[in-house]
Design a protein around this motif. Structure first.
Motif, short mmCIF file in Angstrom:
data_model
loop_
_atom_site.label_atom_id
_atom_site.label_comp_id
_atom_site.label_asym_id
_atom_site.label_seq_id
_atom_site.Cartn_x
_atom_site.Cartn_y
_atom_site.Cartn_z
N ILE A 13 0.97 -1.09 0.08
CA ILE A 13 -0.03 -0.07 0.01
C ILE A 13 0.93 1.50 -0.11
CG2 ILE A 13 -1.54 1.38 1.55
CD1 ILE A 13 -2.98 -1.13 2.35
N SER A 14 1.79 1.48 0.82
CA SER A 14 2.82 2.48 1.08
C SER A 14 3.25 2.64 -0.60
CB SER A 14 3.68 2.30 2.02
OG SER A 14 4.49 1.31 1.93
N LEU A 15 3.88 1.53 -1.10
CA LEU A 15 4.69 1.64 -2.48
C LEU A 15 3.47 2.18 -3.54
CD1 LEU A 15 6.87 -1.21 -2.32
CD2 LEU A 15 7.58 1.06 -2.23
N GLY A 16 2.39 1.77 -3.30
CA GLY A 16 1.43 2.47 -4.49
C GLY A 16 1.20 3.68 -3.80
N LEU A 17 1.09 4.11 -2.71
CA LEU A 17 0.63 5.58 -2.32
C LEU A 17 1.88 6.54 -3.02
CD1 LEU A 17 -1.09 7.63 -0.84
CD2 LEU A 17 -0.20 6.98 1.10
N ILE A 18 3.09 5.79 -2.59
CA ILE A 18 4.23 6.68 -3.17
C ILE A 18 3.92 7.08 -4.78
CG2 ILE A 18 6.66 6.64 -3.52
CD1 ILE A 18 6.68 5.56 -0.71
N ALA A 19 3.91 5.98 -5.33
CA ALA A 19 3.75 6.02 -7.03
C ALA A 19 2.59 6.87 -7.16
CB ALA A 19 3.63 4.65 -7.49
N ALA A 20 1.52 6.77 -6.77
CA ALA A 20 0.35 7.44 -7.10
C ALA A 20 0.62 9.30 -6.80
CB ALA A 20 -0.86 7.09 -6.40
N VAL A 21 1.30 9.64 -5.92
CA VAL A 21 1.46 10.92 -5.50
C VAL A 21 2.60 11.44 -6.32
CG1 VAL A 21 2.54 12.33 -3.70
CG2 VAL A 21 0.84 10.73 -3.00
N LEU A 22 3.59 10.73 -6.77
CA LEU A 22 4.67 11.02 -7.82
C LEU A 22 4.18 11.14 -9.04
CD1 LEU A 22 7.68 9.10 -6.36
CD2 LEU A 22 7.29 11.68 -6.09
N LEU A 23 3.15 10.54 -9.47
CA LEU A 23 2.85 10.50 -10.78
C LEU A 23 1.84 11.64 -11.16
CD1 LEU A 23 2.04 6.71 -11.71
CD2 LEU A 23 4.02 8.10 -12.42
N LYS A 45 -3.84 16.64 -19.34
CA LYS A 45 -4.15 15.24 -18.76
C LYS A 45 -5.10 15.36 -17.48
CE LYS A 45 0.10 13.23 -20.54
NZ LYS A 45 1.15 12.53 -20.13
N LYS A 46 -6.02 15.85 -17.62
CA LYS A 46 -6.88 16.10 -16.37
C LYS A 46 -7.37 15.00 -15.93
CE LYS A 46 -10.19 19.65 -14.59
NZ LYS A 46 -9.35 20.50 -13.53
N GLY A 47 -8.05 14.14 -16.61
CA GLY A 47 -8.65 12.83 -16.27
C GLY A 47 -7.81 11.97 -15.70
N LEU A 48 -6.51 12.05 -15.93
CA LEU A 48 -5.39 11.00 -15.64
C LEU A 48 -5.26 11.52 -14.07
CD1 LEU A 48 -3.56 8.61 -15.36
CD2 LEU A 48 -1.90 10.22 -16.52
N ASP A 49 -4.99 13.05 -13.95
CA ASP A 49 -4.81 13.56 -12.58
C ASP A 49 -5.91 13.10 -11.48
OD1 ASP A 49 -2.17 14.53 -13.02
OD2 ASP A 49 -2.65 16.33 -13.51
N GLU A 50 -7.05 13.50 -12.07
CA GLU A 50 -8.29 12.98 -10.99
C GLU A 50 -8.25 11.81 -10.70
OE1 GLU A 50 -11.86 14.33 -13.03
OE2 GLU A 50 -11.30 16.50 -13.30
N LEU A 51 -8.00 10.84 -11.78
CA LEU A 51 -7.78 9.34 -11.35
C LEU A 51 -6.89 8.82 -10.25
CD1 LEU A 51 -9.00 6.39 -11.69
CD2 LEU A 51 -7.16 6.24 -13.60
N LEU A 52 -5.52 9.73 -10.47
CA LEU A 52 -4.44 9.52 -9.68
C LEU A 52 -4.77 10.05 -8.24
CD1 LEU A 52 -1.45 10.18 -12.01
CD2 LEU A 52 -2.01 7.99 -10.69
#
Length: 75
Positions: A13-23, A45-52
């Motif tokens: 979960i922590s690695l996924g959270l780090i990746a989501a924030v950095l992307l 890329k508004k749709g991708l940012d909302e999803l992230l």
């Protein structure tokens, strides 16, 4: 056994959270001369940012829950 499984889930979960924030794009993205030109040329890329953002929020909630569960198992 349960503690080890929870620890593995917590790390994932922590690695996924780090990746989501950095992307995610920064708040100041597109304010510069180069960034503004690139946005005009390629579009936002508004749709991708909302999803992230939603993924990061969900992972943050799961991170808190897994932290609490780990502390309860350890005690």
């Amino acid at each position: 056994m349960l503690r080890s499984a929870l620890l593995v889930v917590h790390v994932i979960i922590s690695l996924g959270l780090i990746a989501a924030v950095l992307l995610q794009q920064g708040k100041s993205a597109g304010l510069g001369v180069i960034g503004g030109g690139a946005e005009a040329l390629f579009g936002k890329k508004k749709g991708l940012d909302e999803l992230l953002g939603k993924v990061a929020t969900a992972l943050a909630a799961l991170f808190i829950v897994s932290s609490i569960l780990l502390s309860m198992v350890h005690a």
